[in-house]
Scaffold this motif. Structure first.
Motif, PDB file in Angstrom:
ATOM      1  N   UNK A  84       0.831  -1.219   0.000  1.00 48.12           N
ATOM      2  CA  UNK A  84       0.000   0.000   0.000  1.00 48.12           C
ATOM      3  C   UNK A  84       0.859   1.261   0.000  1.00 48.12           C
ATOM      4  N   UNK A  85       0.271   2.308  -0.491  1.00 46.94           N
ATOM      5  CA  UNK A  85       0.940   3.608  -0.476  1.00 46.94           C
ATOM      6  C   UNK A  85       0.066   4.569   0.308  1.00 46.94           C
ATOM      7  N   UNK A  86       0.726   5.411   1.089  1.00 46.88           N
ATOM      8  CA  UNK A  86       0.004   6.314   1.979  1.00 46.88           C
ATOM      9  C   UNK A  86       0.489   7.732   1.728  1.00 46.88           C
ATOM     10  N   UNK A  87      -0.460   8.655   1.631  1.00 48.22           N
ATOM     11  CA  UNK A  87      -0.123  10.073   1.531  1.00 48.22           C
ATOM     12  C   UNK A  87      -0.864  10.787   2.649  1.00 48.22           C
ATOM     13  N   UNK A  88      -0.132  11.555   3.424  1.00 43.70           N
ATOM     14  CA  UNK A  88      -0.733  12.277   4.546  1.00 43.70           C
ATOM     15  C   UNK A  88      -0.488  13.766   4.338  1.00 43.70           C
ATOM     16  N   UNK A 103      -5.688  11.570   5.137  1.00 41.62           N
ATOM     17  CA  UNK A 103      -4.888  10.377   4.901  1.00 41.62           C
ATOM     18  C   UNK A 103      -5.473   9.677   3.682  1.00 41.62           C
ATOM     19  N   UNK A 104      -4.653   9.517   2.644  1.00 40.14           N
ATOM     20  CA  UNK A 104      -5.075   8.812   1.440  1.00 40.14           C
ATOM     21  C   UNK A 104      -4.280   7.519   1.387  1.00 40.14           C
ATOM     22  N   UNK A 105      -5.003   6.414   1.364  1.00 38.41           N
ATOM     23  CA  UNK A 105      -4.394   5.089   1.344  1.00 38.41           C
ATOM     24  C   UNK A 105      -4.800   4.412   0.041  1.00 38.41           C
ATOM     25  N   UNK A 106      -3.801   4.014  -0.752  1.00 37.42           N
ATOM     26  CA  UNK A 106      -4.052   3.276  -1.974  1.00 37.42           C
ATOM     27  C   UNK A 106      -3.492   1.886  -1.764  1.00 37.42           C
ATOM     28  N   UNK A 107      -4.360   0.892  -1.917  1.00 39.05           N
ATOM     29  CA  UNK A 107      -3.933  -0.479  -1.684  1.00 39.05           C
ATOM     30  C   UNK A 107      -4.545  -1.382  -2.741  1.00 39.05           C
ATOM     31  N   UNK A 117      -7.856  -2.077 -10.265  1.00 39.76           N
ATOM     32  CA  UNK A 117      -7.480  -3.156  -9.350  1.00 39.76           C
ATOM     33  C   UNK A 117      -6.944  -2.599  -8.039  1.00 39.76           C
ATOM     34  N   UNK A 118      -7.407  -1.415  -7.666  1.00 41.36           N
ATOM     35  CA  UNK A 118      -6.937  -0.773  -6.440  1.00 41.36           C
ATOM     36  C   UNK A 118      -8.111  -0.236  -5.635  1.00 41.36           C
ATOM     37  N   UNK A 119      -7.872  -0.094  -4.351  1.00 46.89           N
ATOM     38  CA  UNK A 119      -8.827   0.556  -3.465  1.00 46.89           C
ATOM     39  C   UNK A 119      -8.207   1.876  -3.024  1.00 46.89           C
ATOM     40  N   UNK A 120      -8.970   2.935  -3.128  1.00 44.30           N
ATOM     41  CA  UNK A 120      -8.525   4.260  -2.713  1.00 44.30           C
ATOM     42  C   UNK A 120      -9.364   4.659  -1.509  1.00 44.30           C
ATOM     43  N   UNK A 121      -8.715   4.750  -0.345  1.00 41.94           N
ATOM     44  CA  UNK A 121      -9.388   5.142   0.900  1.00 41.94           C
ATOM     45  C   UNK A 121      -8.962   6.568   1.226  1.00 41.94           C
ATOM     46  N   UNK A 122      -9.919   7.412   1.568  1.00 45.22           N
ATOM     47  CA  UNK A 122      -9.624   8.770   1.994  1.00 45.22           C
ATOM     48  C   UNK A 122     -10.235   8.974   3.370  1.00 45.22           C
TER      49      UNK A 122
END
Length: 180
Positions: free
Chosen positions: A95-99, A108-112, A144-149
């Protein structure tokens, strides 16, 4: 040159008749552009037809505005997703995280990958442990990704963003290895 009183009146009558015919044709054209709402619509008066056309146009304007907002949200999601992919299939990497801290709001944006529910749960847990209150959270499935904000409220002058970032990077490194 003398004018005949009758000819001026006839000219006005003809001009007025032409104006009425033109308005009638324009009303008819406008009414034909509005989709039928009910079977009794053919018996509507001209003022009712105009009212119906005005309401239809207002509804279209609202729909267009909603679609424009949805397009902007989707373009933003695509932009974030593209910037975080680095050319790899995101479903098969860590996963990649941008804060980002914006005043008292921590974003917090989490791409997994599609199996990123674990990371989302861990992210929420870390944010709560650091004393931030989650205001809202959303997710989107992008390919094929989930983007959580996640948006959380933090105290002014708090360094929650740094602590959250460090803890989340540690979780990612521990769970997925430091090779990424």
């Amino acid at each position: 040159m003398e004018r005949k009183p009758g000819s001026s009146r006839a000219d006005r009558k003809t001009t007025e008749r032409n104006r009425r015919n033109q308005m009638k044709a324009l009303f008819s054209k406008l009414h034909s552009l509005v989709p039928p709402q009910s079977p009794r619509e053919s018996t509507l008066s001209q003022p009712d037809q105009l009212s119906q056309a005005a309401n239809y146009i207002k509804n279209l304007q609202v729909k267009v505005e909603k679609m424009r907002e949805q397009k902007e949200r989707l373009l933003e999601i695509e932009k974030i997703s593209t910037s975080m992919k680095n050319g790899e299939m995101i479903g098969f990497k860590s996963p990649e995280i941008r804060i980002q801290k914006m005043g008292s709001i921590l974003e917090v944006v989490l791409v997994s990958g599609l199996d990123g529910q674990f990371m989302f749960n861990e992210t929420v847990r870390v944010i709560y442990e650091e004393g931030a209150d989650i205001v809202n959270a959303s997710f989107s499935n992008v390919g094929d990704a989930m983007l959580h904000t996640i948006h959380a409220k933090v105290e002014d002058g708090d360094s929650s963003d740094e602590r959250v970032s460090q803890k989340l990077q540690k979780i990612v490194n521990d769970a997925y290895g430091a090779s990424s």
